[in-house]
Motif scaffolding. Structure first.
Motif, PDB file in Angstrom:
ATOM      1  N   ARG A 220       0.940   1.071   5.448  1.00  0.00           N
ATOM      2  CA  ARG A 220       0.226   1.868   6.235  1.00  0.00           C
ATOM      3  C   ARG A 220      -1.098   1.598   6.532  1.00  0.00           C
ATOM      4  O   ARG A 220      -1.631   0.520   5.379  1.00  0.00           O
ATOM      5  N   ILE A 221      -1.786   1.388   7.485  1.00  0.00           N
ATOM      6  CA  ILE A 221      -3.163   1.319   7.961  1.00  0.00           C
ATOM      7  C   ILE A 221      -3.932   2.292   7.480  1.00  0.00           C
ATOM      8  O   ILE A 221      -4.128   3.326   8.010  1.00  0.00           O
ATOM      9  N   SER A 222      -4.693   2.073   6.221  1.00  0.00           N
ATOM     10  CA  SER A 222      -5.958   3.108   5.834  1.00  0.00           C
ATOM     11  C   SER A 222      -7.339   2.855   6.660  1.00  0.00           C
ATOM     12  O   SER A 222      -7.976   1.802   6.136  1.00  0.00           O
ATOM     13  N   ILE A 223      -7.669   3.680   7.628  1.00  0.00           N
ATOM     14  CA  ILE A 223      -8.945   3.380   8.263  1.00  0.00           C
ATOM     15  C   ILE A 223      -9.882   4.249   7.737  1.00  0.00           C
ATOM     16  O   ILE A 223      -9.838   5.240   7.322  1.00  0.00           O
ATOM     17  N   SER A 224     -11.103   3.636   7.389  1.00  0.00           N
ATOM     18  CA  SER A 224     -12.367   4.109   6.756  1.00  0.00           C
ATOM     19  C   SER A 224     -12.865   5.508   7.773  1.00  0.00           C
ATOM     20  O   SER A 224     -13.229   5.227   8.826  1.00  0.00           O
ATOM     21  N   LYS A 225     -12.971   6.443   7.286  1.00  0.00           N
ATOM     22  CA  LYS A 225     -13.518   7.751   7.944  1.00  0.00           C
ATOM     23  C   LYS A 225     -14.968   7.439   8.071  1.00  0.00           C
ATOM     24  O   LYS A 225     -15.644   8.034   9.074  1.00  0.00           O
ATOM     25  N   GLY A 252     -19.399   5.444  -2.785  1.00  0.00           N
ATOM     26  CA  GLY A 252     -18.152   6.319  -3.125  1.00  0.00           C
ATOM     27  C   GLY A 252     -17.393   6.598  -1.947  1.00  0.00           C
ATOM     28  O   GLY A 252     -16.518   7.302  -2.311  1.00  0.00           O
ATOM     29  N   ALA A 253     -17.598   6.084  -0.965  1.00  0.00           N
ATOM     30  CA  ALA A 253     -16.917   6.340   0.519  1.00  0.00           C
ATOM     31  C   ALA A 253     -15.692   5.554   0.429  1.00  0.00           C
ATOM     32  O   ALA A 253     -15.468   4.754  -0.244  1.00  0.00           O
ATOM     33  N   SER A 254     -15.042   6.227   1.638  1.00  0.00           N
ATOM     34  CA  SER A 254     -13.757   5.622   1.650  1.00  0.00           C
ATOM     35  C   SER A 254     -13.407   4.121   2.006  1.00  0.00           C
ATOM     36  O   SER A 254     -12.312   3.461   1.712  1.00  0.00           O
ATOM     37  N   ILE A 255     -14.395   3.559   2.431  1.00  0.00           N
ATOM     38  CA  ILE A 255     -14.207   1.883   2.835  1.00  0.00           C
ATOM     39  C   ILE A 255     -14.137   1.314   1.593  1.00  0.00           C
ATOM     40  O   ILE A 255     -13.405   0.402   1.480  1.00  0.00           O
TER      41      ILE A 255
END
Length: 578
Positions: A220-225, A252-255
């Motif tokens: 799955r492609i997890s794209i940073s919000k 701590g961000a999603s990237i």
């Protein structure tokens, strides 16, 4: 005339024209009524001020927006987008009547001159794409090589968006082009849902070397919000490389959690608004990082190229949506026109049936068989009208292949003549018909040809009936010729064509009616016609590879020639002629 075109919302596809003032709101008394619960009853109005159209908010609850900016009063220009609640409207101003007449400014020369231009080279669109291929002796990392490479990408992107009207196919094609020119491992195009305002994935692509799950599916492609929010809020494209060293991203961000080393995310900026985003990324394994010294795959040139591609894609998405909305508006208008015409015609038929039923009821009460017979004749005629109307609608609305069988032309046309003779007697029209001499069986659809000929003959009888009315009322008469319709079947052996010729000596067909003669729902009979007879007949002849030719002279009459190829049957044991 200025206009408002709804391009998003419950009223999508609706078009409203106005001259100088229009009130917009949810109230039924509004000039432009919007069926949107977030629109106030009296939301806004457009009025003329200093020879310009001005949008004025009428104290609405949710406000009025022009091109994304909230306004209280704003002068409008053609192409402005007006947002009221969840409804988005496109404003188009009136055409400038004083625009320059370019016909006098541009001349197309037809006569060759001694110094005439000479074509020295020509190039097709496909050749144009190949024209940007790199020369063998051109260094691949040179500035010129990169420029030509980027130009080729934009050229092929422009071709893709100009040749595709389906948004899903368009976005997938753009994703394929991106992967041809950018070393990305994964990519995704997401569009903003006009109703929810959320991003929805519409196209996805991964390379063959992309990781797969244990079940064999692509990861799955997890794209940073974090990235998506930044791109949408700022309207800027971003390139991230080694996120831990980029001060803009929270540690701590999603990237950081996704472990993405390099990513590009760009907004799909249209003419007035962002319609979505394009996201690509690549992950470099640790051993490759050590071997290459951590060299980045994505450069600033890649970001610029992606921004340009995203803009082209956004314009194409907007154009496709506007086109779909216009098609929907035309479809709804056609449906409305059809329902109106058919309702009026069916109402007349029902009135006839009601009148016949009244006579039948009266005859039963008084035990008068003659009154019952008169009433039944009226009911039967109107039942035939309903049957003809339904058959015409089915024939016209459905694509079909003729059921060709070996048939006798004289017999098929003769059956039409029998029906026409009784109808002609009712109308006071002299009817005659001439069979084709010694015609042999040919292959065609007898039922459909019967219907096509009957429609044409019925029109001819109605036209001649107008002349019959003139004869009965001398004060209306402008001729002494008796009303007549002639029909003939022909077999042209030399041209290998079958023909049915129908001539009436009625008033003829005016020029303005002639050009729309075969258009559906266009009738010169008023309430007596549906406007489907001739279009249906033309369609039947076209399905047989033929056509209907019309010749008409005012005050002299009209001649309709139905002709189609004469196809001989394959004669064999058991062959029957219908």
């Amino acid at each position: 005339m200025a206009s408002l075109f709804v391009i998003r919302g419950n009223d999508q596809g609706s078009r409203f024209e106005f001259a100088d003032h229009v009130r917009i709101g949810r109230d039924s008394a509004s000039d432009v009524q919007l069926h949107d619960t977030e629109v106030s009853r009296q939301h806004a109005e457009i009025l003329m001020a200093d020879d310009a159209f001005v949008l004025v908010d009428a104290g609405s609850s949710n406000g009025s927006f022009v091109n994304g900016a909230r306004i209280e009063r704003r002068t409008l220009s053609s192409g402005d987008q007006i947002q009221l609640g969840r409804t988005l409207l496109l404003f188009t101003g009136p055409l400038d009547d004083e625009a320059e007449d370019l016909a006098d400014a541009v001349d197309i020369a037809s006569e060759p001159r001694a110094d005439a231009s000479r074509i020295v080279h020509s190039l097709s669109q496909e050749d144009g794409s190949r024209a940007f291929d790199l020369d063998a002796d051109l260094p691949r990392n040179s500035w010129l090589a990169r420029a030509r490479s980027n130009l080729q990408v934009m050229y092929r992107t422009a071709l893709a968006v100009s040749h595709t009207l389906d948004i899903d196919q368009l976005l997938q094609r753009i994703m394929d082009l991106i992967f041809e020119w950018v070393e990305a491992d994964r990519g995704c195009i997401m569009l903003i849902n006009g109703e929810t305002g959320r991003l929805e994935p519409k196209a996805r692509r991964t390379r063959q070397k992309a990781r797969r799950t244990k079940a064999g599916r692509e990861d799955r492609i997890s794209i940073s919000k974090t990235i998506l929010d930044y791109v949408l809020q700022h309207g800027e494209g971003v390139l991230t490389s080694d996120a831990r060293q980029d001060d803009r991203w929270d540690a701590g961000a999603s990237i950081l959690q996704a472990g993405v080393r390099e990513a590009i995310c760009v907004p799909m900026q249209g003419r007035y608004d962002v319609v979505g985003v394009i996201y690509i990324d690549t992950s470099t394994p640790p051993d490759e990082v050590i071997r290459t010294g951590g060299a980045n795959k994505f450069k600033e040139d890649h970001l610029k190229l992606m921004i340009a591609i995203a803009h082209q894609a956004a314009l194409a998405v907007e154009d496709t949506r506007y086109y779909s909305a216009m098609v929907q508006a035309e479809r709804l208008a056609a449906i409305g026109q059809t329902v109106t015409i058919l309702s009026h015609h069916i109402k007349n038929i029902l009135q006839g049936i009601r009148g016949g039923s009244y006579l039948i009821d009266l005859g039963l009460t008084e035990e008068d068989p003659e009154v019952i017979r008169r009433g039944w004749n009226i009911v039967e005629r109107n039942q035939n009208k309903i049957s003809a109307l339904v058959l015409d609608m089915l024939t016209f609305s459905k694509e079909r292949q003729p059921e060709r069988v070996a048939s006798d032309l004289n017999r098929v046309v003769g059956e039409v003549a029998e029906l026409a003779e009784s109808r002609a007697a009712e109308l006071g029209v002299r009817f005659s018909w001439r069979p084709a001499p010694s015609v042999e069986p040919f292959v065609f659809d007898p039922e459909m040809i019967h219907r096509a000929v009957l429609n044409v003959v019925s029109n001819a009888l109605d036209a001649a009936a107008e002349l019959a009315a003139d004869v009965e009322e001398p004060e209306r008469a402008n001729t002494n010729r008796p009303p007549a319709v002639e029909m003939a079947a022909e077999w042209d052996a030399k041209a290998e064509m079958l023909r049915v010729v129908v001539h009436d000596n009625g008033p003829g067909i005016p020029a303005d009616v002639m050009k729309n003669l075969f258009s559906p729902f266009v009738s010169s009979k008023g309430a007596r016609g549906t406007g489907l007879g001739l279009p249906v007949s033309q369609k039947i002849l076209a399905e047989h590879g033929g056509r209907i030719q019309v010749e008409s002279t005012p005050d002299e009459g009209s001649t309709f020639t139905l002709q189609w190829p004469a196809v001989a049957p394959e004669i064999g044991p058991g062959t029957q002629v219908d």
